[in-house]
Scaffold this motif. Structure first.
Motif, short mmCIF file in Angstrom:
data_model
loop_
_atom_site.label_atom_id
_atom_site.label_comp_id
_atom_site.label_asym_id
_atom_site.label_seq_id
_atom_site.Cartn_x
_atom_site.Cartn_y
_atom_site.Cartn_z
N ASN A 379 0.83 -1.21 0.00
CA ASN A 379 0.00 0.00 0.00
C ASN A 379 0.87 1.26 0.00
OD1 ASN A 379 -2.34 -1.44 -0.11
ND2 ASN A 379 -2.89 -1.19 2.05
N GLU A 380 1.96 1.23 0.76
CA GLU A 380 2.84 2.42 0.81
C GLU A 380 3.39 2.74 -0.57
OE1 GLU A 380 4.44 2.35 5.43
OE2 GLU A 380 5.54 1.23 3.90
N GLN A 385 0.00 8.03 -6.12
CA GLN A 385 -0.66 7.68 -7.38
C GLN A 385 -2.10 8.20 -7.41
OE1 GLN A 385 -0.60 3.60 -8.57
NE2 GLN A 385 1.60 3.39 -8.26
N GLU A 386 -2.61 8.40 -8.62
CA GLU A 386 -4.02 8.75 -8.78
C GLU A 386 -4.73 7.51 -9.29
OE1 GLU A 386 -4.88 12.60 -10.59
OE2 GLU A 386 -6.43 11.55 -11.73
N LEU A 429 -3.84 9.17 -3.82
CA LEU A 429 -3.57 8.45 -2.57
C LEU A 429 -2.52 9.20 -1.76
CD1 LEU A 429 -3.54 4.87 -4.12
CD2 LEU A 429 -5.42 6.00 -2.91
N THR A 430 -2.85 9.46 -0.49
CA THR A 430 -1.96 10.28 0.34
C THR A 430 -1.35 9.53 1.52
OG1 THR A 430 -3.90 11.03 1.56
CG2 THR A 430 -3.12 12.47 -0.22
N ARG A 431 -2.01 8.48 1.99
CA ARG A 431 -1.48 7.74 3.16
C ARG A 431 -1.83 6.27 3.06
NH1 ARG A 431 -3.57 9.68 8.66
NH2 ARG A 431 -2.77 7.66 9.29
N SER A 442 -9.18 13.98 -6.70
CA SER A 442 -8.27 14.73 -7.55
C SER A 442 -9.07 15.78 -8.31
CB SER A 442 -7.64 13.73 -8.52
OG SER A 442 -6.86 14.40 -9.40
N CYS A 443 -8.54 17.01 -8.35
CA CYS A 443 -9.29 18.12 -8.99
C CYS A 443 -9.00 18.22 -10.48
CB CYS A 443 -8.94 19.45 -8.34
SG CYS A 443 -9.31 19.43 -6.59
N ASP A 444 -8.02 17.48 -11.00
CA ASP A 444 -7.65 17.62 -12.43
C ASP A 444 -8.77 17.14 -13.33
OD1 ASP A 444 -5.36 18.11 -11.10
OD2 ASP A 444 -4.40 16.21 -11.61
#
Ligand code: SF4
Length: 444
Positions: A379-380, A385-386, A429-431, A442-444
């Motif tokens: 997972n780490e 990644q998006e 993914l942040t954590r 994600s805002c893109d």
């Protein structure tokens, strides 16, 4: 209608096959006029859909029956049904009748479609009923359906199993393998898509042997190809895959079908060839490792999950170390780990070398420690990644956030509007944690 003004609650134990059976029973009751309720205390009919794969699941059912007895004392018109795999085992119906005489209906796996009719008979005649057919009948296809419960749905493609793994009770309680006709499966999925479903999970004890019993020449790869062509459907999942029957053609097929998700649940059960043989699994560790390598070659980024049993009769420390070694080599994304528990009526329950509980516990602990380290590291590696996530609704642990799954079946928790439930969103993914990932839309 018979159930007009009456309510029901179904409590499900065990696997996705049982979840699907429970949906089917709920559809039948609703078609007969009954309304579902969230709390069993408000129900006129309570159904326990049982599992007998492990002793723990059976004990839960007996515990639940003890609680429900109080409801029956307060409301003698309450109909209590115990259904599914447990009832199909020899002697269990008699045991329930003795231990819980207030149960009104015992229903085997091949009799589930009779539920509304039998409930009605009980309500009119005030007589308990037992319906347990030994032999599986023809697949019933014309049952009423109110199936779409959001954007995801289970669709059964085969019933029963022919494999007779020596530890497993399933072939005895669910009968021989029967495949549904492809046209019935495709019609069901098209109907679901028309109702807003975008992800289906195809269910079978061994999906890879789909079609072998049909006159029409069709394999699981062929079925997937046809399901993939359904317009409006976005994701296809499937469980469970048997490593012995996962053919090179199937690997190639899933690698090129855009809707088939990049996740395979591939139960290995043990890493020692000696134990695999005793389990009657029909493959070796070498075959399994080659299959994993082939899947990873053809489908970059694929996630792999598995089932593992520790403490099978006769398992030595050396056998167990081979399991640890295989787990370390494969680097599964996740594993469901179990202590072997003997099931009456299976071959393994009679084998010599049954291991003490302490040995099984200690091995399970070591296996879980190893797998947890691997799961966290996997997972780490995804942080940053998006990924595409299908939003399932509020998170169970933090209802102020949403939860959903990636195509690789990773659980992701993130802030967002509840209106996104049932939609596909991109999440960065942040954590990472062992069992889940956290992220932000994600805002893109
Ligand atoms: S494949 Fe083996 S473990 Fe799976 S349901 Fe069939 S007998 Fe049981």
């Amino acid at each position: 209608m018979a159930g007009q003004g009456k309510t029901f609650k179904i409590i499900t134990y065990g696997c996705q096959m049982n979840q699907r059976d429970s949906e089917m029973m709920a559809d039948l009751l609703q078609a007969a006029g009954y309304e579902p309720v969230a709390d069993e205390a408000d129900a006129d009919v309570i159904v326990l859909d049982t599992c007998c794969v492990r002793e723990k699941a059976e004990n839960k059912v007996y515990g639940k029956l003890g609680q429900i007895e109080r409801l029956k004392s307060a409301n003698p018109d309450l109909v209590i049904a115990v259904a599914g795999c447990m009832i199909q085992q020899p002697g269990v119906a008699a045991k329930i009748r003795q231990q819980a005489p207030y149960v009104d209906l015992l229903l085997g796996t091949h009799n589930l479609a009779e539920l509304p009719k039998l409930v009605e008979e009980i309500r009119v005649l005030h007589q308990p009923r037992v319906a347990v057919r030994e032999e599986e009948g023809a697949i019933v296809e014309d049952l009423p359906r109110r199936r779409a419960r959001g954007a995801q749905a289970f669709v059964t493609i085969t019933y029963g199993c022919n494999n007779f793994c020596t530890y497993c009770i399933v072939p005895y309680v669910r009968g021989r393998e029967r495949s549904r006709r492809p046209e019935d499966i495709l019609k069901e999925i098209k109907d679901l898509v028309d109702q807003g479903v975008i992800e289906v999970t195809l269910l079978g004890q061994n999906v890879n042997s789909y079609g072998r019993d049909l006159e029409e020449k069709i394999s699981f790869a062929g079925l997937l190809t046809r399901v993939n062509a359904i317009e409006g459907l976005k994701r296809i999942r499937y469980v469970t895959s048997h490593p012995r029957d996962f053919t090179p053609r199937l690997v190639e097929t899933i690698s090129r079908l855009d809707k088939v998700c990049e996740h395979v649940h591939l139960p290995v059960q043990a890493g020692s060839n000696r134990i695999l043989e005793l389990m009657h699994r029909g493959y070796t560790r070498e075959h399994y490792l080659e299959l994993v390598a082939s899947l990873r070659r053809h489908i970059p980024g694929i996630s792999l999950t598995t089932d593992l049993i520790v403490g099978f009769p006769g398992e030595t420390e050396e056998d167990f170390r081979e399991t640890l070694d295989l787990v370390a080599r494969v680097q599964f994304d996740n594993a469901f780990t179990f202590m072997y528990s003997p099931r009456k009526g299976t071959v393994a329950a009679t084998l010599p070398g049954q291991l003490p509980l302490e040995v099984k516990k200690e091995r399970l602990k070591r296996l879980m420690e190893l797998q947890n380290q691997i799961s966290l590291a996997k997972n780490e590696a995804l942080v940053g990644q998006e990924v595409e996530v299908l939003v399932e609704g509020p998170s169970k642990t933090d209802p102020s956030r949403l939860s959903g799954r990636t195509r690789t079946n990773k659980l992701v928790i993130f802030p967002g509007d509840q209106n996104l439930t049932g939609k596909l969103v991109n999440v960065r993914l942040t954590r990472a944690q062992t069992w889940l990932l956290k992220g932000e839309i994600s805002c893109d």
